[in-house]
Design a protein around this motif. Structure first.
Motif, PDB file in Angstrom:
ATOM      1  N   ASP A  80      -2.358  -6.139  -7.902  1.00 59.15           N
ATOM      2  CA  ASP A  80      -3.152  -6.351  -6.626  1.00 59.15           C
ATOM      3  C   ASP A  80      -3.916  -5.383  -6.541  1.00 59.15           C
ATOM      4  O   ASP A  80      -3.413  -3.977  -6.373  1.00 59.15           O
ATOM      5  N   PRO A  81      -5.010  -5.136  -5.799  1.00 57.20           N
ATOM      6  CA  PRO A  81      -5.729  -4.038  -5.642  1.00 57.20           C
ATOM      7  C   PRO A  81      -5.415  -3.107  -4.738  1.00 57.20           C
ATOM      8  O   PRO A  81      -5.174  -1.960  -4.866  1.00 57.20           O
ATOM      9  N   LEU A  82      -4.795  -3.495  -3.488  1.00 58.11           N
ATOM     10  CA  LEU A  82      -4.061  -2.716  -2.321  1.00 58.11           C
ATOM     11  C   LEU A  82      -2.887  -2.249  -3.044  1.00 58.11           C
ATOM     12  O   LEU A  82      -2.647  -1.015  -2.933  1.00 58.11           O
ATOM     13  N   VAL A  83      -1.886  -3.012  -3.123  1.00 51.93           N
ATOM     14  CA  VAL A  83      -0.643  -2.676  -3.521  1.00 51.93           C
ATOM     15  C   VAL A  83      -0.825  -1.647  -4.899  1.00 51.93           C
ATOM     16  O   VAL A  83       0.106  -0.794  -5.066  1.00 51.93           O
ATOM     17  N   ALA A 102      -5.031   4.831   0.692  1.00 51.07           N
ATOM     18  CA  ALA A 102      -5.323   3.446   0.264  1.00 51.07           C
ATOM     19  C   ALA A 102      -6.526   2.695   0.692  1.00 51.07           C
ATOM     20  O   ALA A 102      -6.929   1.602   0.092  1.00 51.07           O
ATOM     21  N   GLY A 103      -6.887   3.108   1.884  1.00 50.15           N
ATOM     22  CA  GLY A 103      -7.985   2.279   2.462  1.00 50.15           C
ATOM     23  C   GLY A 103      -7.695   1.034   3.187  1.00 50.15           C
ATOM     24  O   GLY A 103      -8.553   0.205   3.041  1.00 50.15           O
ATOM     25  N   ALA A 104      -6.586   1.122   3.956  1.00 51.96           N
ATOM     26  CA  ALA A 104      -6.341   0.051   4.737  1.00 51.96           C
ATOM     27  C   ALA A 104      -5.479   0.240   5.737  1.00 51.96           C
ATOM     28  O   ALA A 104      -5.081   1.332   6.007  1.00 51.96           O
ATOM     29  N   SER A 105      -5.214  -0.591   6.832  1.00 47.61           N
ATOM     30  CA  SER A 105      -4.579  -0.394   7.930  1.00 47.61           C
ATOM     31  C   SER A 105      -3.174  -0.299   7.581  1.00 47.61           C
ATOM     32  O   SER A 105      -2.661  -0.923   6.688  1.00 47.61           O
ATOM     33  N   ARG A 106      -2.211   0.295   8.150  1.00 48.42           N
ATOM     34  CA  ARG A 106      -0.869   0.466   8.127  1.00 48.42           C
ATOM     35  C   ARG A 106      -0.191  -0.690   7.904  1.00 48.42           C
ATOM     36  O   ARG A 106       0.828  -1.178   7.470  1.00 48.42           O
ATOM     37  N   SER A 107      -0.503  -1.558   9.086  1.00 47.10           N
ATOM     38  CA  SER A 107       0.181  -3.044   8.942  1.00 47.10           C
ATOM     39  C   SER A 107      -0.236  -3.803   7.809  1.00 47.10           C
ATOM     40  O   SER A 107       0.609  -4.583   7.314  1.00 47.10           O
ATOM     41  N   ALA A 108      -1.346  -3.953   7.578  1.00 48.44           N
ATOM     42  CA  ALA A 108      -1.981  -4.823   6.440  1.00 48.44           C
ATOM     43  C   ALA A 108      -1.352  -4.159   5.009  1.00 48.44           C
ATOM     44  O   ALA A 108      -0.769  -4.974   4.189  1.00 48.44           O
ATOM     45  N   MET A 109      -1.434  -2.891   4.774  1.00 48.16           N
ATOM     46  CA  MET A 109      -0.603  -2.412   3.591  1.00 48.16           C
ATOM     47  C   MET A 109       0.893  -2.451   3.642  1.00 48.16           C
ATOM     48  O   MET A 109       1.127  -2.818   2.623  1.00 48.16           O
ATOM     49  N   THR A 110       1.558  -2.463   4.764  1.00 45.44           N
ATOM     50  CA  THR A 110       2.700  -2.650   4.746  1.00 45.44           C
ATOM     51  C   THR A 110       3.387  -4.139   4.440  1.00 45.44           C
ATOM     52  O   THR A 110       4.276  -4.378   3.653  1.00 45.44           O
ATOM     53  N   GLU A 111       2.738  -4.952   5.218  1.00 40.42           N
ATOM     54  CA  GLU A 111       2.990  -6.275   4.854  1.00 40.42           C
ATOM     55  C   GLU A 111       2.602  -6.925   3.544  1.00 40.42           C
ATOM     56  O   GLU A 111       3.485  -7.468   3.057  1.00 40.42           O
ATOM     57  N   ARG A 112       1.597  -6.403   3.034  1.00 40.14           N
ATOM     58  CA  ARG A 112       1.173  -6.867   1.679  1.00 40.14           C
ATOM     59  C   ARG A 112       2.258  -6.078   0.614  1.00 40.14           C
ATOM     60  O   ARG A 112       2.852  -6.922  -0.265  1.00 40.14           O
ATOM     61  N   PHE A 113       2.477  -4.996   0.569  1.00 40.61           N
ATOM     62  CA  PHE A 113       3.424  -4.255  -0.092  1.00 40.61           C
ATOM     63  C   PHE A 113       4.802  -4.945   0.050  1.00 40.61           C
ATOM     64  O   PHE A 113       5.591  -5.372  -1.089  1.00 40.61           O
ATOM     65  N   SER A 114       5.430  -5.183   1.169  1.00 36.24           N
ATOM     66  CA  SER A 114       6.727  -5.821   1.495  1.00 36.24           C
ATOM     67  C   SER A 114       6.902  -7.137   0.879  1.00 36.24           C
ATOM     68  O   SER A 114       7.757  -7.744   0.286  1.00 36.24           O
ATOM     69  N   HIS A 115       5.549  -8.005   1.054  1.00 36.42           N
ATOM     70  CA  HIS A 115       5.481  -9.314   0.544  1.00 36.42           C
ATOM     71  C   HIS A 115       5.818  -9.447  -1.054  1.00 36.42           C
ATOM     72  O   HIS A 115       6.527 -10.271  -1.525  1.00 36.42           O
ATOM     73  N   LEU A 116       5.102  -8.615  -1.838  1.00 40.94           N
ATOM     74  CA  LEU A 116       4.957  -8.498  -2.991  1.00 40.94           C
ATOM     75  C   LEU A 116       6.121  -7.907  -3.882  1.00 40.94           C
ATOM     76  O   LEU A 116       6.788  -8.421  -4.618  1.00 40.94           O
ATOM     77  N   LEU A 117       6.531  -6.875  -3.328  1.00 39.76           N
ATOM     78  CA  LEU A 117       7.584  -6.121  -3.983  1.00 39.76           C
ATOM     79  C   LEU A 117       9.141  -6.216  -3.225  1.00 39.76           C
ATOM     80  O   LEU A 117      10.230  -5.710  -3.554  1.00 39.76           O
ATOM     81  N   GLY A 118       9.209  -6.807  -2.098  1.00 36.39           N
ATOM     82  CA  GLY A 118      10.450  -7.169  -1.434  1.00 36.39           C
ATOM     83  C   GLY A 118      10.877  -5.831  -0.816  1.00 36.39           C
ATOM     84  O   GLY A 118      12.199  -6.096  -0.517  1.00 36.39           O
TER      85      GLY A 118
END
Length: 327
Positions: free
Chosen positions: A223-226, A250-266
């Protein structure tokens, strides 16, 4: 900054290849492997986990996972590579459905590496119609092996997927065949390194086949962001990262980064960082000359006490208890 996260993890979990068998089979034949947990220490003394693989260099055979729930037998043809990342028991045979009693004793590693690879002949009636190179990878699973957790129970690649003639896997098969045939000085070392390269290529090919809705560590790495966040954490694990720092770099908002990271990696990024620090520390603890205070500083803790608390909370043992277990 450019960090090869996959290579970083493979190094930290001490992935090591070992080739054990050069197999010639005559129909009808069957060989069954026990769960890797039963033989990991025999394969490589001190190994936490063993991953078994089989390369069909000529002919064909069937492979089945056994006693592991529903699994349809898979036909392996010349050029195919099968990998069992989680060490499930399995059977190889000339005809699907055949079973045999596992013989754990044959997995004991000889003291003299020049005795490797073992030459095995199985079956008695027909001509030698199938040839395989079989071996293992040993690796750590504790405290943290994010790669292993993201791999399926069974992986198969070959020319009928994307292993085109002349590709890396095709070259591995050709070199492995030549080395097991010649048994020249140094063959075992060459086969070990070749098998490690083969495993990395199998993982990369598996990543290429992941669906867009897949989750797990490999999906996060792709994933590009994660993937950017993982590269940051692996490049500077000792840094006192905050979510704000990670998001900004990483060039993202805190909420977007945390949500995407947690969704993919648990897990959240800082939780991942803590687990990764513990894996680095666990490897360093194997060096008995390394001071625990120095290890603590190297993985981002200001005091030995803070590191010891984090290690025990994450791993279930104190750093000194972990080190004692290694002896």
């Amino acid at each position: 900054m450019s960090t090869d996260v996959l290579s970083d993890v493979l190094s930290a979990v001490r992935l090591t290849g070992s080739v054990f068998y050069d197999v010639s089979a005559r129909s009808p034949w069957v060989a069954e492997a026990p769960p890797a947990a039963q033989i990991a220490n025999e394969v490589t003394p001190g190994a936490q986990h063993a991953i078994e693989y089989h390369v069909v260099t000529s002919g064909s055979c069937w492979i089945s996972l056994v006693d592991c729930g529903p699994f349809d037998p898979v036909r392996l043809n010349e050029g195919d590579i099968a990998v069992m990342p989680h060490g499930d028991p399995h059977a190889l045979s000339s005809t699907q459905g055949m079973r045999a009693e596992p013989v754990p004793e044959i997995y004991r590693r000889p003291e003299d590496d020049n005795a490797l690879p073992f030459m095995l002949h199985t079956g008695t009636e027909g001509p030698a119609e199938t040839h395989l190179v079989c071996g293992f990878f040993s690796c750590d699973v504790r405290p943290f092996n994010p790669l292993l957790d993201s791999l399926p129970r069974f992986m198969r690649v070959g020319r009928n997927t994307s292993n085109a003639p002349g590709g890396l896997l095709d070259q591995f098969i050709r070199f492995a065949t030549a080395e097991t045939t010649s048994k020249r000085a140094g063959s075992q070392s060459i086969l070990n390194k070749l098998s490690e390269l083969m495993f990395v290529e199998v993982i990369r090919m598996h990543m290429d086949t992941l669906a867009t809705d897949n989750t797990g560590w490999l999906a996060g790495l792709r994933d590009p962001l994660v993937g950017r966040v993982l590269a940051l954490l692996h490049a500077r694990p000792a840094r006192a990262w905050t979510l704000e720092d990670l998001a900004a770099e990483a060039g993202a908002s805190r909420s977007a980064m945390t949500e995407r990271f947690s969704h993919l990696l648990g897990c959240a990024p800082i939780q991942y960082l803590t687990r990764w620090r513990m894996q680095i520390a666990a490897r360093r603890l194997a060096d008995r000359s390394a001071k625990i205070a120095a290890i603590a500083q190297d993985v981002g803790y200001e005091s030995e006490a803070a590191f010891s608390r984090a290690f025990k909370k994450t791993v279930g043992q104190s750093p000194s208890e972990w080190r004692s277990r290694l002896s």
